[in-house]
Write a protein that holds these residues in place. Structure first.
Motif, short mmCIF file in Angstrom:
data_model
loop_
_atom_site.label_atom_id
_atom_site.label_comp_id
_atom_site.label_asym_id
_atom_site.label_seq_id
_atom_site.Cartn_x
_atom_site.Cartn_y
_atom_site.Cartn_z
N PRO A 1 -6.13 1.11 -21.71
CA PRO A 1 -7.05 0.95 -22.63
C PRO A 1 -8.54 0.49 -22.25
CG PRO A 1 -5.27 0.37 -24.07
CD PRO A 1 -4.68 0.71 -22.33
N ASN A 2 -8.58 -0.42 -21.26
CA ASN A 2 -9.31 -0.85 -21.06
C ASN A 2 -8.94 -1.33 -18.96
OD1 ASN A 2 -11.49 -2.80 -20.79
ND2 ASN A 2 -11.37 -4.44 -22.06
N PRO A 3 -9.01 -0.93 -18.41
CA PRO A 3 -9.20 -1.07 -16.49
C PRO A 3 -10.15 -1.39 -15.65
CG PRO A 3 -9.17 1.48 -17.25
CD PRO A 3 -9.74 0.97 -18.60
N THR A 4 -10.24 -1.34 -14.88
CA THR A 4 -11.41 -1.40 -13.62
C THR A 4 -10.61 -2.05 -13.00
OG1 THR A 4 -12.51 -3.43 -14.96
CG2 THR A 4 -12.85 -3.08 -12.98
N LEU A 5 -11.01 -0.58 -11.76
CA LEU A 5 -10.43 -0.53 -10.82
C LEU A 5 -11.17 -1.23 -9.73
CD1 LEU A 5 -8.17 1.15 -8.85
CD2 LEU A 5 -8.91 3.01 -9.00
N ASN A 6 -10.88 -1.71 -8.16
CA ASN A 6 -11.30 -2.53 -7.24
C ASN A 6 -11.16 -1.79 -6.07
OD1 ASN A 6 -12.92 -4.61 -5.50
ND2 ASN A 6 -12.52 -5.83 -7.11
N VAL A 7 -11.45 -1.50 -5.55
CA VAL A 7 -10.86 -0.74 -4.45
C VAL A 7 -11.50 -1.21 -3.01
CG1 VAL A 7 -10.16 1.63 -3.05
CG2 VAL A 7 -10.46 1.75 -5.62
N TYR A 8 -10.63 -1.76 -2.59
CA TYR A 8 -10.56 -2.38 -0.12
C TYR A 8 -10.41 -1.31 -0.25
CZ TYR A 8 -10.04 -6.89 -2.72
OH TYR A 8 -10.01 -8.01 -3.64
N PRO A 9 -11.25 -1.05 0.64
CA PRO A 9 -11.79 0.55 1.57
C PRO A 9 -10.77 0.01 3.40
CG PRO A 9 -13.65 -0.68 1.40
CD PRO A 9 -12.55 -1.05 0.39
N GLY A 10 -9.93 0.28 3.05
CA GLY A 10 -9.36 0.18 4.53
C GLY A 10 -8.24 -0.71 3.72
N GLY A 11 -8.26 -1.41 2.96
CA GLY A 11 -6.90 -2.48 2.41
C GLY A 11 -5.50 -1.44 2.41
N ASP A 12 -4.12 -2.76 2.77
CA ASP A 12 -2.95 -2.23 2.83
C ASP A 12 -2.40 -2.49 2.14
OD1 ASP A 12 -2.71 -5.68 3.37
OD2 ASP A 12 -4.13 -4.90 5.03
N HIS A 13 -1.45 -2.81 2.37
CA HIS A 13 -0.55 -2.99 0.66
C HIS A 13 -0.31 -4.99 0.23
CE1 HIS A 13 3.01 -2.10 -2.20
NE2 HIS A 13 3.65 -3.10 -2.02
#
Length: 291
Positions: free
Chosen positions: A244-256
């Motif tokens: 319902p209320n997300p923020t997606l913060n993507v790390y370029p090249g980021g691993d697990h």
């Protein structure tokens, strides 16, 4: 060391650090690790006035190793008992990988009355495996191979995972850390064999879709776009469409293994979100990699 005796008689190990009167932040670790995987984040937030709590999931780390109850419902119920035992309210829940599934199942099963915010880091919802509700998930042949590798040589599987896709050390731009590899393997081998084996089924085959729909609180998703174990397109990006209320913060090249490989960036993102300076809706701008 503090232990909680659960309703079924098993013991749950937990840490309770930081400011005892501060806002609580509750951490759930990934498979097949233990609460020590969150030490840096707990220390950082503790220094910033928060009460930081993390447990060893049943069958992992220093907690009991029961033959039964190695499933997401029981993990969530164990966590609810810890919330009640410590009297936690207005908490922020943080889960990495399988721990992200544990957080989502907790909120779907027990509601958000004790929780104000949630953070999912490299998390597995809506499902990790390619089940009917998420056919783009990781092929189930991978799950079967993981099971077999675990049975054949759990120690070698741990070494190979730590040296490879978990921390991204199989990528040419990632500098391998012997310390992180050794720490990962040590944590794995402290856990129960049957518990970790059955947790594989829980993390691959559980459908968290309906749980995500019930999360009526701000939720931050932190995910690397080169996560080889929980690919972003079939996990975080899909979860962000359901929440319902997300923020997606993507790390370029980021691993697990972001809490370790990108620890300063993860720490700051957690602090900003908990303080209320990092909220929003939809997918945010990609964050610069600290690697």
């Amino acid at each position: 060391m503090p232990f909680l005796t659960l309703s079924d008689g098993n013991s749950l190990f937990y840490k309770d650090w930081g400011n005892i009167t501060g806002p609580p932040v509750v951490f759930s670790h990934g498979w097949p690790l233990q609460s020590d995987a969150w030490d840096n984040q707990m220390f950082f937030l503790g220094q910033n006035g928060y009460r930081t709590i993390a447990h060893d999931r049943r069958g992992h780390g220093r907690s009991s190793q029961p033959w039964t109850g190695n499933d997401m419902d029981t993990y969530a119920d164990d966590l609810q008992q810890l919330f009640v035992h410590l009297g936690l309210t207005n908490a922020t829940m943080v889960g990495h990988s399988t721990g992200g599934g544990e957080v989502v199942r907790y909120l779907g099963r027990h509601g958000t009355s004790r929780v104000d915010k949630a953070v999912l880091v490299g998390a597995i919802p809506p499902s990790l495996g390619a089940i009917p509700s998420n056919p783009d998930g990781v092929p189930l042949a991978v799950y079967k191979q993981q099971q077999q590798d675990f049975i054949d040589n759990r120690a070698q599987q741990a070494v190979d995972t730590a040296n490879g896709p978990f921390f991204g050390f199989d990528r040419p731009d990632h500098n391998r850390s012997e310390g992180l590899v050794e720490q990962y393997v040590q944590q794995v081998l402290q856990g129960g064999f049957v518990n970790q084996y059955e947790c594989l089924t829980a993390l691959f085959l559980t459908d968290f879709t309906e749980d995500l729909k019930k999360m009526d609180i701000p939720t931050l998703l932190i995910h690397g776009d080169d996560d080889q174990l929980a690919p972003i397109d079939s996990t975080a990006r899909k979860a962000a469409q359901i929440l319902p209320n997300p923020t997606l913060n993507v790390y370029p090249g980021g691993d697990h293994g972001l809490p370790a490989t990108h620890l300063h960036q993860v720490n700051q993102d957690l602090l900003d979100f908990i303080r209320g300076t990092g909220e929003g809706g939809g997918e945010g701008e990609d964050c610069p990699s600290t690697w």
